[in-house]
Design an enzyme around this catalytic site. Structure first.
Site, PDB file in Angstrom:
ATOM      1  N   ASP A 101       2.166 -27.811  -6.857  1.00  0.00           N
ATOM      2  CA  ASP A 101       2.746 -27.235  -7.984  1.00  0.00           C
ATOM      3  C   ASP A 101       4.244 -26.632  -7.760  1.00  0.00           C
ATOM      4  O   ASP A 101       4.517 -26.389  -6.518  1.00  0.00           O
ATOM      5  CB  ASP A 101       1.987 -26.139  -8.445  1.00  0.00           C
ATOM      6  CG  ASP A 101       0.451 -26.566  -8.704  1.00  0.00           C
ATOM      7  OD1 ASP A 101       0.295 -27.499  -9.059  1.00  0.00           O
ATOM      8  OD2 ASP A 101      -0.395 -25.373  -8.764  1.00  0.00           O
TER       9      ASP A 101
HETATM   10  N1  URA Z   1      -3.964 -26.545  -5.592  1.00  0.00           N
HETATM   11  C1  URA Z   1      -3.214 -25.913  -6.464  1.00  0.00           C
HETATM   12  O1  URA Z   1      -3.919 -25.341  -7.441  1.00  0.00           O
HETATM   13  N2  URA Z   1      -1.769 -26.128  -6.462  1.00  0.00           N
HETATM   14  C2  URA Z   1      -1.223 -26.626  -5.629  1.00  0.00           C
HETATM   15  O2  URA Z   1      -0.023 -26.675  -5.501  1.00  0.00           O
HETATM   16  C3  URA Z   1      -1.955 -27.353  -4.479  1.00  0.00           C
HETATM   17  C4  URA Z   1      -3.301 -27.556  -4.600  1.00  0.00           C
END
Ligand code: URA
Length: 229
Positions: A101
């Site tokens: 993310d």
């Molecule tokens: N899980 C998440 O919620 N976000 C990420 O960036 C990676 C795994």
């Protein structure tokens, strides 16, 4: 391989730019000026551009320390791509192996080798991904069993695969997943009534983020790291 393809792949220049260089006599092969854009050359040909050696095209295997504020896609309207950090030929065509993310930091693998990228991301290869998680509320010890058994996430039909949770302190844990569903870590903690406020990926398979790398820095993987996937 055709010399124009060789030059485009190894330098990142467009075919049109390469043709201009060839036509204006800037390219030599074994000390002879080349004028034929369709000439076939060996993979290890001794080619000079303006008198400087051109490295043969090859695949790149990189680890990047992703900072916050960057996306793991080649294009996004609102945030810059992690590929902006990569100063190599044809970086914009490379594959980012799995997404973090925009607010997640840590290890991202990037490669020009599509088959290798598939091995990193395919759930069939069960490449564990380890995250360091910081939460808003204390982490219940029951989460260890809940995550090990697998749990249903909102609007999904299958439970998550068994995941390993190691609680480090009241609000911090290591979570290792064998799969990579959308926002998976955040949704798993949400499913047990907690909230992720900090997320950092430390490890993919046997590859650990190099602690010499500052956010935004990258390095090539060693041959052992490439082979470990
Ligand atoms: N899980 C998440 O919620 N976000 C990420 O960036 C990676 C795994």
């Amino acid at each position: 391989m055709r010399i124009d393809k060789f030059l485009a792949q190894s330098t990142g220049l467009s075919r049109k730019e390469v043709h201009r260089l060839i036509q204006t006599g800037k390219i030599t092969l074994d000390d002879e000026v080349i004028k034929n854009i369709g000439l076939h050359v060996k993979d290890d040909a001794d080619i000079l551009l303006n008198g400087f050696p051109v490295e043969p095209p090859r695949d790149y295997y990189l680890m990047l320390h992703k900072p916050e504020g960057f996306v793991c896609s080649n294009q996004d309207g609102s945030h810059p791509s992690v590929l902006n950090f990569i100063e190599l030929p044809r970086a914009d065509e490379m594959t980012i192996c799995g997404r973090l993310d925009v607010d997640t930091t840590g290890l991202v693998l990037i490669t020009s080798d599509g088959k290798w990228a598939h091995r990193v991301t395919s759930p069939r290869h069960k490449t564990g991904k380890r995250y360091r998680v910081v939460t808003a509320d204390p982490i219940a010890s029951s989460a260890i069993d809940t995550f090990a058994q697998g749990l249903m996430l909102n609007s999904e039909l299958k439970p998550t695969l068994p995941a390993e949770l190691e609680i480090l302190s009241s609000h911090e844990a290591l979570l290792t997943l064998q799969e990579g569903r959308y926002h998976q870590v955040k949704r798993m903690f949400a499913a047990i009534g907690n909230k992720v406020v900090g997320l950092h990926r430390e490890k993919i398979g046997f590859i650990t983020l190099d602690d010499e790398l500052e956010p935004g820095e990258y390095r090539e993987l060693t041959a052992d790291e490439v082979a470990a996937i």
